[in-house]
Design a protein around this motif. Structure first.
Motif, PDB file in Angstrom:
ATOM      1  N   ARG A  59      -3.396  23.544  64.374  1.00  0.00           N
ATOM      2  CA  ARG A  59      -2.986  22.005  64.546  1.00  0.00           C
ATOM      3  C   ARG A  59      -3.854  21.534  63.593  1.00  0.00           C
ATOM      4  O   ARG A  59      -4.863  21.847  63.040  1.00  0.00           O
ATOM      5  CB  ARG A  59      -3.537  21.406  65.975  1.00  0.00           C
ATOM      6  N   ASN A  60      -3.121  20.530  63.125  1.00  0.00           N
ATOM      7  CA  ASN A  60      -3.757  19.894  61.709  1.00  0.00           C
ATOM      8  C   ASN A  60      -4.481  18.531  62.574  1.00  0.00           C
ATOM      9  O   ASN A  60      -4.028  17.798  63.309  1.00  0.00           O
ATOM     10  CB  ASN A  60      -2.791  18.718  61.120  1.00  0.00           C
ATOM     11  N   VAL A  61      -6.036  18.794  62.296  1.00  0.00           N
ATOM     12  CA  VAL A  61      -6.868  17.694  63.011  1.00  0.00           C
ATOM     13  C   VAL A  61      -7.627  17.022  62.208  1.00  0.00           C
ATOM     14  O   VAL A  61      -7.674  17.699  60.596  1.00  0.00           O
ATOM     15  CB  VAL A  61      -7.533  18.561  64.010  1.00  0.00           C
ATOM     16  N   ALA A  62      -8.376  16.194  62.374  1.00  0.00           N
ATOM     17  CA  ALA A  62      -9.486  15.646  61.366  1.00  0.00           C
ATOM     18  C   ALA A  62     -10.563  14.937  62.130  1.00  0.00           C
ATOM     19  O   ALA A  62     -10.527  14.835  63.336  1.00  0.00           O
ATOM     20  CB  ALA A  62      -8.752  14.666  60.527  1.00  0.00           C
ATOM     21  N   LEU A  63     -11.650  14.711  61.306  1.00  0.00           N
ATOM     22  CA  LEU A  63     -12.884  14.212  61.888  1.00  0.00           C
ATOM     23  C   LEU A  63     -12.412  12.397  61.791  1.00  0.00           C
ATOM     24  O   LEU A  63     -11.863  12.146  60.744  1.00  0.00           O
ATOM     25  CB  LEU A  63     -14.070  14.324  61.023  1.00  0.00           C
ATOM     26  N   ARG A  64     -12.894  11.826  62.677  1.00  0.00           N
ATOM     27  CA  ARG A  64     -12.442  10.345  62.856  1.00  0.00           C
ATOM     28  C   ARG A  64     -13.295   9.736  61.771  1.00  0.00           C
ATOM     29  O   ARG A  64     -14.327   9.818  61.240  1.00  0.00           O
ATOM     30  CB  ARG A  64     -12.862   9.686  64.164  1.00  0.00           C
ATOM     31  N   PRO A  65     -12.394   8.886  60.915  1.00  0.00           N
ATOM     32  CA  PRO A  65     -12.817   8.162  59.823  1.00  0.00           C
ATOM     33  C   PRO A  65     -13.195   6.656  60.266  1.00  0.00           C
ATOM     34  O   PRO A  65     -13.651   5.862  59.581  1.00  0.00           O
ATOM     35  CB  PRO A  65     -11.690   8.081  58.927  1.00  0.00           C
ATOM     36  N   GLU A  66     -12.672   6.414  61.551  1.00  0.00           N
ATOM     37  CA  GLU A  66     -12.888   4.989  62.313  1.00  0.00           C
ATOM     38  C   GLU A  66     -12.426   5.366  63.624  1.00  0.00           C
ATOM     39  O   GLU A  66     -12.050   6.204  64.179  1.00  0.00           O
ATOM     40  CB  GLU A  66     -12.090   3.951  61.541  1.00  0.00           C
TER      41      GLU A  66
END
Ligand code: AMP
Length: 417
Positions: A59-66
């Motif tokens: 899955r494409n995930v990311a660290l929260r930027p906000e």
């Protein structure tokens, strides 16, 4: 490092206190979210700076930027039925691939406040006023707000049929103060002139600038309503003497989702904002929720710490007494441990000798660590239900009943006063 961690937790505690005072309930959102959620509405500026990766489930995930996207999703799901206005607070680390420099990091902390369900200027004012409160609680003395209104700029552009994508690009360039590049994106001469005029609008006070702005956009229906809204907000925040330094008609912020008033708070010693926010009336709806007008603000905790250092504003906490406890003989270790727990229960910090040092070495160590008192557990005193206490600063030693030990330690200071 310890002092930095202390400063971090000081500002976090003040954010929490602000949340309590204004009735914002805290939620803890995930650090890792789907890329889709985080990228959907944040805008190109943030999207291109996200830490993204594929997890083991592909899955494409990311660290929260906000925080706002996570909170908006909550508003469309778990919190959907909550009575409005919904006031939500969160605090934690966020991640952006910014160019590191003073006050700009790739991992930084934000305290975040969102109020959902109100389209009234009172909600916009609340976000500014609670920011004002946080500044005061952290002891920052010299700070001021800058306010603008996305609705004015978008209102003018929409009246000239500028498409939303182009509007977003223009706002992004204006946020970076690249005004000429922003103007170049407009092919209609009249529209360019009007926007150019907006950039130059200024008066001696913030309120006068807002009034001038209202006159300037009198022929632009949506922009005119936005300018009136800006004036209403300024009147409210002025009532509690919030220091509004400037109304900047051309002020824009990096996030695409803003629709109304936007603001930032700054200190004169730093050219970066300590916090910023604004109104986003379409975001919840765009995530599949009911139409929900909303306002949010995020405070950069690292930058607030920087400002408190520059302005030397963090109040020095009264130092609490510290104790080191040493047993004269190994057989008395358990008794020493028991006494150390009695002291800790009374809230006193106790270092228990765990290095197997002999008395002289242990006392040298206590000296080096600058503890206030050394409690020496020996058989002679123990027989009388007492211990020897050495006051290191005053180089005195006296005998104290164990039952009275916590009060004696708390009552004594390094200077013996
Ligand atoms: P934003 O989420 O972009 O509206 O930013 C809100 C606040 O977060 C800003 O006013 C800053 O105080 C803080 N902030 C944003 N980017 C950074 C960064 N790279 N490092 C430290 N603080 C930041």
């Amino acid at each position: 490092m310890p002092e930095e961690a202390e400063a971090l937790h000081f500002v976090i505690s003040k954010s929490r206190e602000t949340a309590r005072l204004y009735g914002y309930k805290e939620v803890v959102t995930p650090l890792v979210e789907t890329y889709e959620l985080l990228s959907a509405k944040s805008g190109e500026e943030i999207r291109s700076h996200m830490f993204t990766f594929k997890d083991l489930g592909d899955r494409n995930v990311a660290l929260r930027p906000e925080f706002t996207a996570s909170i908006a999703r909550l508003a469309t799901s778990t919190l959907k039925k909550e009575p409005k206005p919904l006031r939500v607070f969160s605090v934690g680390s966020v991640y952006r691939y910014d160019e590191p420099q003073r006050g700009r990091y790739r991992e930084f902390w934000q305290s975040n406040f969102e109020v959902m369900g109100s389209s009234k200027p009172e909600a916009d004012a609340e976000a500014i006023i609670l920011t004002n409160c946080l500044m005061k609680l952290t002891g920052i003395k010299d700070y001021s707000f800058k306010i603008g209104h996305i609705g004015v700029i978008r209102g003018i552009l929409s009246q000239y049929n500028v498409e939303e994508d182009v509007q977003n690009s223009i706002l992004r360039l204006m946020d970076k103060k690249e005004f000429n590049k922003a103007l170049e994106l407009l092919d209609k001469k009249r529209c360019r002139e009007v926007l150019e005029g907006l950039l130059e609008l200024k008066a001696s006070t913030a309120f006068e600038t807002a009034e001038k702005l209202q006159k300037y956009v009198k022929d632009y229906k949506v922009a005119k309503i936005a300018a009136k809204n800006l004036i209403d907000i300024i009147k409210l925040v002025a009532a509690i003497r919030c220091p509004i330094e400037a109304v900047e008609p051309a002020f824009a912020r990096g996030l695409d989702y803003y629709t109304g008033a936007i603001f930032e708070v700054k200190v004169p010693e730093l050219d970066i904002a300590l916090g910023g926010g604004g109104r986003y009336d379409k975001l919840v709806e765009s995530f599949g929720g009911d139409p929900t007008p909303a306002v949010g603000v995020a405070h950069g905790i690292d930058r607030i710490i920087l400002a408190t250092k520059i302005q030397e504003s963090i109040p020095q906490e009264k130092q609490r007494k510290t104790v080191m406890i040493i047993s004269v003989k190994p057989e008395l270790k358990t008794e020493a441990l028991r006494i150390s727990e009695v002291l800790r229960e009374a809230g006193i910090m106790v270092g228990f000798e765990i290095m197997g040092r002999k008395m002289t070495k242990a006392l040298e160590d206590a000296d080096r660590r600058k503890v206030d008192f050394v409690v020496i557990v020996g058989s002679k005193e123990l027989r009388k239900g007492a211990v020897a206490v050495r006051d290191l600063a005053n180089r005195e030693q006296f005998t104290v009943k164990i039952a009275e030990l916590p009060e004696i330690i708390k009552g004594q200071s390094k200077n013996g006063d």
